[in-house]
Design a protein around this motif. Sequence first.
Motif, PDB file in Angstrom:
ATOM      1  N   THR A  35      25.216 -75.179  20.302  1.00 22.20           N
ATOM      2  CA  THR A  35      26.493 -75.878  20.203  1.00 22.20           C
ATOM      3  C   THR A  35      26.429 -77.283  20.782  1.00 22.20           C
ATOM      4  O   THR A  35      27.033 -78.205  20.247  1.00 22.20           O
ATOM      5  CB  THR A  35      27.615 -75.100  20.914  1.00 22.20           C
ATOM      6  OG1 THR A  35      27.267 -74.947  22.291  1.00 22.20           O
ATOM      7  CG2 THR A  35      27.832 -73.741  20.265  1.00 22.20           C
ATOM      8  N   ASP A  36      25.729 -77.445  21.896  1.00 20.31           N
ATOM      9  CA  ASP A  36      25.643 -78.734  22.561  1.00 20.31           C
ATOM     10  C   ASP A  36      24.281 -79.399  22.386  1.00 20.31           C
ATOM     11  O   ASP A  36      24.080 -80.498  22.888  1.00 20.31           O
ATOM     12  CB  ASP A  36      25.939 -78.582  24.060  1.00 20.31           C
ATOM     13  CG  ASP A  36      27.399 -78.291  24.316  1.00 20.31           C
ATOM     14  OD1 ASP A  36      27.971 -77.430  23.629  1.00 20.31           O
ATOM     15  OD2 ASP A  36      27.979 -78.925  25.215  1.00 20.31           O
ATOM     16  N   ARG A  37      23.361 -78.696  21.711  1.00 22.35           N
ATOM     17  CA  ARG A  37      22.001 -79.199  21.514  1.00 22.35           C
ATOM     18  C   ARG A  37      21.440 -79.696  22.847  1.00 22.35           C
ATOM     19  O   ARG A  37      20.931 -80.804  22.970  1.00 22.35           O
ATOM     20  CB  ARG A  37      21.969 -80.292  20.445  1.00 22.35           C
ATOM     21  CG  ARG A  37      22.491 -79.824  19.100  1.00 22.35           C
ATOM     22  CD  ARG A  37      22.464 -80.897  18.042  1.00 22.35           C
ATOM     23  NE  ARG A  37      21.160 -81.455  17.798  1.00 22.35           N
ATOM     24  CZ  ARG A  37      20.230 -80.946  16.976  1.00 22.35           C
ATOM     25  NH1 ARG A  37      20.473 -79.837  16.325  1.00 22.35           N
ATOM     26  NH2 ARG A  37      19.078 -81.554  16.821  1.00 22.35           N
ATOM     27  N   GLU A  38      21.556 -78.830  23.834  1.00 21.13           N
ATOM     28  CA  GLU A  38      21.257 -79.203  25.212  1.00 21.13           C
ATOM     29  C   GLU A  38      20.275 -78.221  25.827  1.00 21.13           C
ATOM     30  O   GLU A  38      20.466 -77.010  25.744  1.00 21.13           O
ATOM     31  CB  GLU A  38      22.580 -79.207  25.997  1.00 21.13           C
ATOM     32  CG  GLU A  38      22.464 -79.642  27.419  1.00 21.13           C
ATOM     33  CD  GLU A  38      21.949 -81.065  27.556  1.00 21.13           C
ATOM     34  OE1 GLU A  38      20.940 -81.242  28.265  1.00 21.13           O
ATOM     35  OE2 GLU A  38      22.539 -81.983  26.970  1.00 21.13           O
ATOM     36  N   LEU A  39      19.202 -78.730  26.446  1.00 21.09           N
ATOM     37  CA  LEU A  39      18.227 -77.870  27.108  1.00 21.09           C
ATOM     38  C   LEU A  39      18.756 -77.339  28.432  1.00 21.09           C
ATOM     39  O   LEU A  39      18.353 -76.266  28.875  1.00 21.09           O
ATOM     40  CB  LEU A  39      16.901 -78.614  27.310  1.00 21.09           C
ATOM     41  CG  LEU A  39      16.151 -78.936  26.013  1.00 21.09           C
ATOM     42  CD1 LEU A  39      14.916 -79.790  26.310  1.00 21.09           C
ATOM     43  CD2 LEU A  39      15.766 -77.685  25.270  1.00 21.09           C
ATOM     44  N   ALA A  40      19.649 -78.066  29.074  1.00 17.58           N
ATOM     45  CA  ALA A  40      20.335 -77.557  30.275  1.00 17.58           C
ATOM     46  C   ALA A  40      21.635 -76.932  29.759  1.00 17.58           C
ATOM     47  O   ALA A  40      22.702 -77.521  29.830  1.00 17.58           O
ATOM     48  CB  ALA A  40      20.595 -78.684  31.255  1.00 17.58           C
ATOM     49  N   TYR A  41      21.519 -75.730  29.207  1.00 21.98           N
ATOM     50  CA  TYR A  41      22.600 -75.142  28.421  1.00 21.98           C
ATOM     51  C   TYR A  41      23.500 -74.163  29.172  1.00 21.98           C
ATOM     52  O   TYR A  41      24.450 -73.634  28.600  1.00 21.98           O
ATOM     53  CB  TYR A  41      22.026 -74.415  27.205  1.00 21.98           C
ATOM     54  CG  TYR A  41      21.044 -73.323  27.536  1.00 21.98           C
ATOM     55  CD1 TYR A  41      21.477 -72.052  27.880  1.00 21.98           C
ATOM     56  CD2 TYR A  41      19.678 -73.572  27.509  1.00 21.98           C
ATOM     57  CE1 TYR A  41      20.573 -71.052  28.200  1.00 21.98           C
ATOM     58  CE2 TYR A  41      18.770 -72.585  27.825  1.00 21.98           C
ATOM     59  CZ  TYR A  41      19.221 -71.329  28.168  1.00 21.98           C
ATOM     60  OH  TYR A  41      18.326 -70.342  28.479  1.00 21.98           O
ATOM     61  N   LEU A  42      23.241 -73.913  30.447  1.00 21.91           N
ATOM     62  CA  LEU A  42      24.041 -72.922  31.159  1.00 21.91           C
ATOM     63  C   LEU A  42      25.509 -73.326  31.251  1.00 21.91           C
ATOM     64  O   LEU A  42      26.399 -72.534  30.908  1.00 21.91           O
ATOM     65  CB  LEU A  42      23.474 -72.670  32.553  1.00 21.91           C
ATOM     66  CG  LEU A  42      22.066 -72.075  32.610  1.00 21.91           C
ATOM     67  CD1 LEU A  42      21.634 -71.903  34.062  1.00 21.91           C
ATOM     68  CD2 LEU A  42      21.977 -70.778  31.848  1.00 21.91           C
ATOM     69  N   GLU A  43      25.790 -74.526  31.727  1.00 23.14           N
ATOM     70  CA  GLU A  43      27.170 -74.964  31.898  1.00 23.14           C
ATOM     71  C   GLU A  43      27.903 -75.039  30.555  1.00 23.14           C
ATOM     72  O   GLU A  43      29.046 -74.577  30.470  1.00 23.14           O
ATOM     73  CB  GLU A  43      27.233 -76.282  32.664  1.00 23.14           C
ATOM     74  CG  GLU A  43      26.898 -76.139  34.141  1.00 23.14           C
ATOM     75  CD  GLU A  43      25.399 -75.978  34.463  1.00 23.14           C
ATOM     76  OE1 GLU A  43      24.541 -76.196  33.576  1.00 23.14           O
ATOM     77  OE2 GLU A  43      25.090 -75.623  35.613  1.00 23.14           O
ATOM     78  N   PRO A  44      27.293 -75.597  29.496  1.00 24.14           N
ATOM     79  CA  PRO A  44      27.989 -75.567  28.205  1.00 24.14           C
ATOM     80  C   PRO A  44      28.271 -74.136  27.718  1.00 24.14           C
ATOM     81  O   PRO A  44      29.351 -73.864  27.197  1.00 24.14           O
ATOM     82  CB  PRO A  44      27.027 -76.292  27.250  1.00 24.14           C
ATOM     83  CG  PRO A  44      26.209 -77.172  28.128  1.00 24.14           C
ATOM     84  CD  PRO A  44      26.060 -76.426  29.422  1.00 24.14           C
ATOM     85  N   SER A  45      27.330 -73.230  27.927  1.00 20.02           N
ATOM     86  CA  SER A  45      27.538 -71.835  27.516  1.00 20.02           C
ATOM     87  C   SER A  45      28.680 -71.206  28.307  1.00 20.02           C
ATOM     88  O   SER A  45      29.520 -70.488  27.747  1.00 20.02           O
ATOM     89  CB  SER A  45      26.251 -71.022  27.708  1.00 20.02           C
ATOM     90  OG  SER A  45      25.205 -71.517  26.901  1.00 20.02           O
ATOM     91  N   SER A 137       8.732 -83.213  23.069  1.00 19.99           N
ATOM     92  CA  SER A 137       7.487 -82.457  22.940  1.00 19.99           C
ATOM     93  C   SER A 137       7.730 -81.093  23.567  1.00 19.99           C
ATOM     94  O   SER A 137       8.668 -80.924  24.359  1.00 19.99           O
ATOM     95  CB  SER A 137       6.321 -83.161  23.645  1.00 19.99           C
ATOM     96  OG  SER A 137       6.444 -83.048  25.048  1.00 19.99           O
ATOM     97  N   THR A 138       6.887 -80.134  23.219  1.00 18.31           N
ATOM     98  CA  THR A 138       7.042 -78.800  23.790  1.00 18.31           C
ATOM     99  C   THR A 138       6.882 -78.848  25.301  1.00 18.31           C
ATOM    100  O   THR A 138       7.642 -78.208  26.036  1.00 18.31           O
ATOM    101  CB  THR A 138       6.030 -77.821  23.160  1.00 18.31           C
ATOM    102  OG1 THR A 138       6.223 -77.826  21.743  1.00 18.31           O
ATOM    103  CG2 THR A 138       6.238 -76.412  23.670  1.00 18.31           C
ATOM    104  N   LEU A 139       5.936 -79.642  25.801  1.00 19.89           N
ATOM    105  CA  LEU A 139       5.706 -79.747  27.243  1.00 19.89           C
ATOM    106  C   LEU A 139       6.908 -80.377  27.948  1.00 19.89           C
ATOM    107  O   LEU A 139       7.448 -79.811  28.897  1.00 19.89           O
ATOM    108  CB  LEU A 139       4.437 -80.553  27.539  1.00 19.89           C
ATOM    109  CG  LEU A 139       4.163 -80.799  29.026  1.00 19.89           C
ATOM    110  CD1 LEU A 139       3.951 -79.475  29.760  1.00 19.89           C
ATOM    111  CD2 LEU A 139       2.966 -81.717  29.191  1.00 19.89           C
ATOM    112  N   VAL A 140       7.337 -81.551  27.480  1.00 19.28           N
ATOM    113  CA  VAL A 140       8.457 -82.236  28.118  1.00 19.28           C
ATOM    114  C   VAL A 140       9.726 -81.385  27.997  1.00 19.28           C
ATOM    115  O   VAL A 140      10.478 -81.212  28.962  1.00 19.28           O
ATOM    116  CB  VAL A 140       8.675 -83.641  27.515  1.00 19.28           C
ATOM    117  CG1 VAL A 140       9.962 -84.267  28.032  1.00 19.28           C
ATOM    118  CG2 VAL A 140       7.483 -84.535  27.826  1.00 19.28           C
ATOM    119  N   GLY A 141       9.969 -80.823  26.805  1.00 18.93           N
ATOM    120  CA  GLY A 141      11.135 -79.967  26.609  1.00 18.93           C
ATOM    121  C   GLY A 141      11.080 -78.731  27.487  1.00 18.93           C
ATOM    122  O   GLY A 141      12.095 -78.311  28.043  1.00 18.93           O
ATOM    123  N   GLY A 142       9.889 -78.152  27.621  1.00 20.18           N
ATOM    124  CA  GLY A 142       9.723 -76.979  28.481  1.00 20.18           C
ATOM    125  C   GLY A 142      10.042 -77.289  29.931  1.00 20.18           C
ATOM    126  O   GLY A 142      10.697 -76.507  30.626  1.00 20.18           O
TER     127      GLY A 142
END
Length: 152
Positions: A35-45, A137-142
Amino acid sequence: MTYAMHFLDGDLDGDLDVEPAVETAMAYHDIGLWTDRELAYLEPSEAIVVADNEKHSWGLDPELLRGIIHWHHKIFRYRGPHERVIEACRKADWIDVSMGWIRKGMSRRNVAAVEAAFPNEGFHKSLLRLAKDYGGSTLVGGIRVTRGIMKW
């Protein structure tokens, strides 16, 4: 959901039926990724589940919903309000995200039975793809997702 209810012995938390809250929180716990296209997704969820709970008059405890989502990636045991339920969901998610490598006391047989009944159909690969897409990248995103969702 299956793992969490196993840890709760399919039981109720005191006089309160927690199964609807567990079902709802587990359905929403990663939704901010999409929904927020966010890797730090806890607060949006958390925000989405609380808003939908109010909008649809589900009558679920918003603090329990927030707690399940907020602490589901906690590395060490959760202690605090709604401890029994949040801890069950935390352990359940670790089993799921690790594809049964981390079992939190669950038997291999039970994990195999759940995975056979509910195959992940490439979900874990989708998470890696999202880490790459959102993080560059997978590394940076991870690294970004780990910093954004892991709790000690």
